[in-house]
Design an enzyme around this catalytic site. Structure first.
Site: not given
Ligand code: TYM
Length: 334
Positions: A116, A198, A201
């Site tokens: 990032k 991956k 968006k």
């Molecule tokens: P975030 O918002 O980027 O993504 C949310 C969830 O979707 C999964 N994900 C994917 N899985 C498979 N293929 C993909 N291309 C893909 N893109 C996203 C992510 O692995 C995630 O499970 N930091 C976290 C949000 C968060 C969180 C937490 C998660 C904040 N606090 C506490 C668990 C527990 C995040 O940015 O995910």
């Protein structure tokens, strides 16, 4: 008969964009399947979202849309605690405490921070750096046993475990040490136009959003990058055929078919048959979700009831942990 206490499950998604197929297959599907078996807490990680600049009106809109989509994906608010992270102040409060128990070097090693800060060179803020500490607070506040996430978040759950163990090592058993729950298939969905990266968006062409209309989905799959193989083309080889492997993964996750079964199904057929079949499986899964989410989003009163009740239920659990932590570190209590 004595009631067995359910294990707790917790996860969140940033409302930084519309939910996509990666979020759905990597995370939400696994949440919805576990409603009955676990005590479940799922939230919109809006505090995390402002580590990258947001338009305030858009952020509010997306947070509400996301809540509607969670429910439409099968997360019943009666059975799952659904809430907005910013409505439970304990997340920020515990995050500060944990900042003082997390090492600079540990945070420097986080892949997401490196990625990032590369992408947002003009805004490498302290929040971006301490992001994993807030995530640790999210998880540890609820004494979660399991954290269902896609593969890209595994490192963050691992640092959460390290922080919990460090804190427990000093003060006794304050936090449950959580286990990441990564799905066998679907944990890493790649972009349809860039199958090396991956699905995200930030590359909307190759990203299938939950709210995409069927024809948009079909078009995206039609344009999905494959290769110029003309012989036996549908077989799994992640190295040599990343585009096809990704489509097979999506198809397998949605239909429950193994790679061998998929290879057999498309034996002697080309991508002209395979791509539309994957598209149809996606359309079939997402259509009822889109329709239900569109209906729910109009019912603002219902959604606000859900998030108010969610914040109350989440705060109750979170504040108990916070108060224990405050006591342990030596803060006077009111
Ligand atoms: P975030 O918002 O980027 O993504 C949310 C969830 O979707 C999964 N994900 C994917 N899985 C498979 N293929 C993909 N291309 C893909 N893109 C996203 C992510 O692995 C995630 O499970 N930091 C976290 C949000 C968060 C969180 C937490 C998660 C904040 N606090 C506490 C668990 C527990 C995040 O940015 O995910």
């Amino acid at each position: 008969m004595e009631e067995v206490k359910k294990k707790r499950m917790l996860s969140g998604i940033q409302p930084s964009g519309d939910l996509h197929l990666g979020n759905y297959l990597g995370a939400i599907v696994n949440w919805a399947e576990r409603t009955e078996e676990y005590d479940c807490f799922y939230f919109m990680a809006d505090l995390h979202t402002i580590t990258v600049r947001q338009d305030p009106a858009e952020l509010r809109k997306r947070s509400l849309n996301q809540l509607a989509q969670y429910i439409a994906c099968g997360l019943d608010p009666e059975k799952n605690v659904l809430f907005l992270q910013s409505m439970v102040p304990a997340h920020s409060q515990l995050s500060w405490v944990l900042n003082c128990y997390t090492m600079f070097g540990e945070l420097q090693r986080m892949t997401q921070f490196k990625d990032k800060s590369e992408k947002h060179r003009d805004n490498i803020n302290a929040g971006l750096f301490t992001y994993p500490v807030l995530m640790a607070a999210d998880i540890l506040l609820y004494q979660a046993d399991f954290v269902p996430v896609g593969e890209d978040q595994k490192q963050h759950v691992e640092i959460t475990r390290d922080i919990a163990e460090r804190f427990n090592g000093i003060y006794g058993d304050v936090f449950k040490v959580p286990t990441p729950l990564i799905a066998k298939t679907g944990a890493r969905i790649y972009g349809l136009s860039t199958p090396e990266d991956k699905m995200s968006k930030s590359v909307p062409d190759g990203c299938v959003f939950l709210m995409d209309e069927p024809d948009v989905i079909r078009k995206k799959f039609k344009r999905a990058v494959t290769d110029s193989d003309t012989g036996r083309c549908v077989y799994y080889d992640r190295e040599k055929k990343p585009g096809v492997a990704n489509l097979m993964n999506i198809y397998s996750t949605l239909t429950g078919k193994t790679y061998e079964e998929i290879e057999k199904e498309f034996e002697g057929k080309g991508y002209g048959d395979f791509k539309p079949a994957v598209a149809e499986a996606v359309v079939e899964k997402l259509t009822p979700i889109r329709e239900e989410a569109s209906r729910l989003i109009k019912d603002k009163a219902y959604l606000s009831d859900v998030y108010k009740q969610g914040a109350e239920r989440a705060s109750y659990v979170a504040n108990r942990t916070l108060s224990k932590v405050y006591k342990k570190v030596g803060f006077l209590q009111i």
